[in-house]
Design an enzyme around this catalytic site. Structure first.
Site, PDB file in Angstrom:
ATOM      1  N   GLU A 159       0.819  -1.214   0.000  1.00  0.00           N
ATOM      2  CA  GLU A 159       0.000   0.000   0.000  1.00  0.00           C
ATOM      3  C   GLU A 159       0.850   1.261   0.000  1.00  0.00           C
ATOM      4  OE1 GLU A 159      -4.346   0.556   1.841  1.00  0.00           O
ATOM      5  OE2 GLU A 159      -2.776   0.626   3.367  1.00  0.00           O
ATOM      6  N   HIS A 211       8.994 -26.139   0.371  1.00  0.00           N
ATOM      7  CA  HIS A 211       8.402 -27.225  -0.409  1.00  0.00           C
ATOM      8  C   HIS A 211       7.367 -26.716  -1.408  1.00  0.00           C
ATOM      9  CE1 HIS A 211      10.312 -30.286   2.177  1.00  0.00           C
ATOM     10  NE2 HIS A 211      10.184 -29.349   3.109  1.00  0.00           N
ATOM     11  N   LYS A 223     -13.284   2.057  -2.707  1.00  0.00           N
ATOM     12  CA  LYS A 223     -14.261   2.456  -1.700  1.00  0.00           C
ATOM     13  C   LYS A 223     -15.349   3.337  -2.302  1.00  0.00           C
ATOM     14  CE  LYS A 223     -11.056   2.326   2.241  1.00  0.00           C
ATOM     15  NZ  LYS A 223     -10.393   3.133   3.293  1.00  0.00           N
TER      16      LYS A 223
END
Length: 415
Positions: free
Chosen positions: A252, A279, A395
């Site tokens: 961000e 792995h 938003k």
């Protein structure tokens, strides 16, 4: 903490520019001052919470929760805490129901955290919980002065705490946002701030971390077009949520338009936990595209001495080399082996951070180290480290969708 770089970056002029810019930022960016704060107000507030409260719940998202969760989950396995701490961060209905099943509402205090005071996720969850437990004394609201949330809290006569000035959400963990829930659970917040202060003094007062942080930041900035993926490979399960906090902080803060051009830039954060990610993701690092740098984090003292039993298993005698080995030594040997393998590749930039032991002071140091590194890299790649217009765009669209949904429901009901 010890940070060892296995790459070089010696451009003193650029390093000095970055250092002077960060020194100047201290006048306007609030997080730099947090290590020196007086925690008396936080301690006094904590004394107001009754002893019968056994659980603390944070209702918040992103910077309102990730930092405190990272510290809590790092310290919790090695320290007997006075209260449990839970985080409501998602509008996932199954997650909400599952978390509620773990707490007793009558012995829980809720911290509702929103800097703006209007966070959709936070207040959708708060509304639901408040419908189940509508006692204003059970809630404390942490927000900016004068926000709509402060006005609401005043209207129901609930407790209110404020964020300090000019401290953005993802840099707020060492403020009331993180200190209050952590202190309520019995975590030593003074030691937390002491760890941050050690890093701050080392950087600003010519300590060894100044040279290390500047070299690392300059290298990342200079090579961000090629090595644009930064992997944090932490060898402890207790650092899982620190990795999540780092991903928010790095992503961000650094993924932006440049301030003085139209270019999009950024460094993509990846959080990994060893040895399990050996792995899986390690294959991509080892033989994939050379676009990744890797920082390994090791803990010297896990505060746990369990060892592998001295047992021989039929047909598995070759594994007797493990017998009597402490697990903390094994996990660090695994880390060292992966580091050595990557160093042999010659073209994968790596560094290591060594944490002496699992406690509040060391996680405080690690938090502030990464905040400083983020600020330095942001300055060097020419972005505004402290805004988030890309997040705000989503938003705005969500708000419009919610308003449209209300209108449709009203039209349906009136019809």
């Amino acid at each position: 903490m010890i940070n060892r770089l296995y790459f070089t970056s010696n451009n003193k002029q650029i390093q000095q520019h970055a250092f002077e810019a960060i020194k100047e930022e201290q006048n306007t960016i609030g997080y730099y001052a947090l290590p020196e704060q007086d925690i008396t107000p936080v301690s006094a507030y904590c004394q107001t919470i009754p002893e019968e409260i056994r659980t603390i719940v944070v209702i918040g998202i992103g910077g309102s929760s990730l930092g405190a969760k990272a510290i809590y989950e790092f310290v919790r396995p090695v320290k007997k805490l006075k209260r449990k701490l839970y985080f409501f961060e998602s509008t996932d209905p199954i997650n909400i129901t599952t978390l509620l099943s773990k707490i007793d509402l009558k012995t829980t205090h809720f911290l509702v955290i929103s800097k703006s005071g209007t966070t959709v996720e936070t207040f959708s969850i708060y509304k639901y919980i408040y419908s189940l437990h509508n006692d204003p004394k059970a809630y404390t609201f942490i927000t900016d002065p004068g926000s709509p949330l402060e006005q609401y809290a005043q209207s129901i006569q609930a407790s209110i705490l404020h964020l300090p000035n000019n401290v953005g959400g993802r840099f707020s963990v060492l403020s009331t946002v993180g200190l209050v829930p952590l202190a309520l659970c019995g975590i030593d917040i003074q030691a937390l701030l002491k760890g941050a202060q050690v890093v701050k003094e080392s950087f600003f007062n010519e300590g060894y971390l100044k040279d290390t942080l500047l070299k690392k930041a300059v290298y990342y900035a200079k090579n961000h077009a090629q090595y644009h993926i930064n992997c944090l490979f932490a060898y402890s399960e207790s650092l899982k949520y620190f990795c999540e906090w780092y991903v928010q902080l790095w992503g961000e803060s650094l993924g932006k338009h440049q301030r003085h051009s139209a270019f999009h830039v950024g460094l993509t954060p990846i959080g990994l936990i060893g040895p399990k990610d050996q792995h899986s993701f390690l294959q991509l690092i080892m033989e994939g595209t050379r676009d990744k740098s890797v920082t390994f984090i090791k803990i010297e003292d896990f505060n746990d001495r369990i060892t592998i039993p001295d047992i021989t298993l039929p047909h598995l005698e070759s594994l007797d080399v493990l017998n009597g080995l402490p697990f903390e030594k094994l996990i660090n040997m695994q880390c060292d082996s992966v580091m050595e393998a990557l160093l042999n590749e010659k073209d994968i930039p790596i560094d290591s951070i060594i944490i002496p032991k699992t406690d509040e002071e060391n996680i405080g140091s690690l938090i502030f180290y990464y905040e400083l590194l983020t600020s330095l890299v942001g300055e060097l790649i020419d972005v505004n480290t402290y805004d988030q217009p890309g997040v705000e765009a989503g938003k705005i669209i969500l708000k419009k969708k919610l308003e449209d949904n209300i209108q449709k429901l009203e039209q349906k009901n009136s019809g």
